[in-house]
Design an enzyme around this catalytic site. Structure first.
Site, short mmCIF file in Angstrom:
data_model
loop_
_atom_site.label_atom_id
_atom_site.label_comp_id
_atom_site.label_asym_id
_atom_site.label_seq_id
_atom_site.Cartn_x
_atom_site.Cartn_y
_atom_site.Cartn_z
N LYS A 64 0.85 -1.20 0.00
CA LYS A 64 0.00 0.00 0.00
C LYS A 64 0.88 1.26 0.00
CE LYS A 64 -0.57 -0.06 5.03
NZ LYS A 64 -1.43 0.28 6.14
N TYR B 64 17.62 29.76 5.80
CA TYR B 64 16.51 30.56 6.35
C TYR B 64 16.59 30.69 7.86
CZ TYR B 64 13.96 30.12 1.92
OH TYR B 64 13.58 30.19 0.61
C1 LIG Z 1 -3.71 -4.44 8.21
C2 LIG Z 1 -2.22 -4.31 8.05
N1 LIG Z 1 -1.49 -5.42 7.91
C3 LIG Z 1 -0.14 -5.37 7.77
C4 LIG Z 1 0.53 -4.17 7.77
C5 LIG Z 1 2.03 -4.15 7.63
O1 LIG Z 1 2.63 -3.63 8.78
P1 LIG Z 1 4.24 -3.51 8.89
O2 LIG Z 1 4.65 -2.55 7.85
O3 LIG Z 1 4.46 -3.01 10.26
O4 LIG Z 1 4.75 -4.86 8.64
C6 LIG Z 1 -0.20 -2.99 7.92
C7 LIG Z 1 0.51 -1.69 7.95
O5 LIG Z 1 0.09 -0.69 8.40
C8 LIG Z 1 -1.61 -3.06 8.06
O6 LIG Z 1 -2.35 -1.96 8.21
#
Ligand SMILES: Cc1ncc(COP(=O)(O)O)c(C=O)c1O
Length: 374
Positions: free
Chosen positions: A47, A266
């Site tokens: 994602k 700055y």
């Molecule tokens: C539902 C879910 N599963 C897995 C993950 C993966 O987590 P990580 O990046 O800590 O492994 C996330 C990340 O936010 C998540 O929201």
């Protein structure tokens, strides 16, 4: 100005603002996580543009390495991933971790064979209205109190009535990066109890990256690593041997010597206490260099760490290169500069900001070019 003088000749920006994405390291990390997870399948969490690493290229490498399950945020990301996987003949399950936001998302899930995560009856109404007869994951709230159903029984019944199949039950740990935190066992117990009582036969999924490392005995049927795929050790005291995938890099644009009392950047928040050599680097906060690193962080140049001095600007950062005996001779304009990656761990940079590496990666600006190192 005539038309021809307006026609662009640059194919891409020549400004040195690059995130190198090392696919060999990605494969290495995937293999380590697979080994650590035993017989469980891996749902690679890609994602948010694969945590800023570039979803399409990352997913293709992982699919080639055998990954059959991917987690994205929503239908838009899911559709983009389906299109890029299909064009390479990969058919994988694509789970929408934030589920559905409206009927259009449900229609998209139906037409692109996406797998939404559901947590409330109205999600099933939308799926029925969209004539969706694929599969869903049911999200359980086991104690994090973010999204999830407390009792999935009603959702399971509604899915059966709507001819929607169920991949399994899924929940998420709030404190897995603190192996001794009591929440871990509490959530595990709650989740197991809910699953046993309502759907003992359905597959289960609980572990993120940190969970895979500190509770591998709870891998269940499928684990969901995100940050570990990208080479960050989720629990630094329990290293798995992961390798950093992203190196964020700029280059030296100008070198100059300043004398005692001169200010930099700055707000003139940096005043030279002695004569020094400084370099202006081609990366700033619009590229994803946190402004919080002003007068705080360091960069890696030519085998040496050089402190960031003054405020990080939108397009530039200034660093102290006095450590190079005669800066103008030993390092040059055009020299590559690493902000994090191979030599400076993103975890270390994040810790300086009291933050986490996830925020660094996902803040990479869209004018930063990603170069795939295969
Ligand atoms: C539902 C879910 N599963 C897995 C993950 C993966 O987590 P990580 O990046 O800590 O492994 C996330 C990340 O936010 C998540 O929201």
């Amino acid at each position: 100005m005539n038309q021809s003088s307006l026609s662009p000749t640059l194919q891409a920006s020549s400004r040195p603002a690059v995130a190198y994405i090392n696919h060999q390291h990605l494969r290495h990390n995937y293999a380590l996580l697979k080994q650590q997870s035993g017989s469980a399948h891996i749902m690679a969490i890609v994602k948010a543009n694969a945590y800023g690493h570039g979803m399409q290229a990352v997913a293709l490498t992982l699919a080639d390495a055998g990954c059959q399950h991917f987690g994205v945020t929503d239908a838009r990301e899911g559709l983009a991933l389906r299109q890029s996987l299909s064009s390479h003949q990969h058919t994988a399950e694509i789970t929408l971790l934030s589920g559905l936001f409206d009927i259009d998302d449900a229609k998209c899930a139906a037409s692109a064979a996406l797998t939404p995560l559901i947590s409330a009856p109205h999600h099933i109404d939308w799926l029925q209205a969209a004539d969706f007869h694929g599969a869903v994951w049911i999200k359980i709230n086991s104690g994090m109190n973010r999204i999830g159903a407390s009792d999935p029984a009603q959702l399971i019944t509604l899915c059966k009535q709507a001819d929607i199949s169920i991949c399994g039950l899924l929940s998420h740990l709030a404190c897995a990066d603190q192996p001794d935190h009591p929440m871990n066992q509490q959530q595990m117990q709650t989740f197991t109890q809910i699953c046993d009582q309502t759907a003992a036969d359905l597959p289960r999924s609980m572990l993120n990256s940190a969970g895979i490392i500190c509770m591998p005995e709870h891998a269940m049927q499928i684990v969901r690593p995100g940050i570990a795929l990208y080479g960050i050790e989720p629990i630094p005291s329990m290293p798995l041997g992961l390798k950093p995938v992203m190196t964020l890099s700029g280059s030296i644009m100008q070198l100059r010597d300043i004398t005692v009392g001169e200010a930099v950047s700055y707000g003139a928040s940096f005043l030279a206490s002695h004569s020094m050599s400084i370099a202006t680097i081609s990366l700033g906060y619009a590229d994803g260099v946190p402004r919080g690193l002003s007068n705080k962080g360091s960069v890696y140049i030519h085998g040496t760490r050089c402190p960031i001095i003054g405020a990080v600007c939108m397009d530039y950062s200034m660093v102290d290169v006095s450590c190079f005996a005669k800066a103008q001779d030993s390092i040059r304009v055009g020299e590559q500069v690493e902000f994090w990656g191979e030599h400076i761990a993103a975890n270390e940079v994040a810790a300086q900001l009291h933050s986490i590496s996830y925020t660094l990666f996902t803040a990479i600006g869209n004018r930063v070019q990603r170069i795939e190192v295969k």
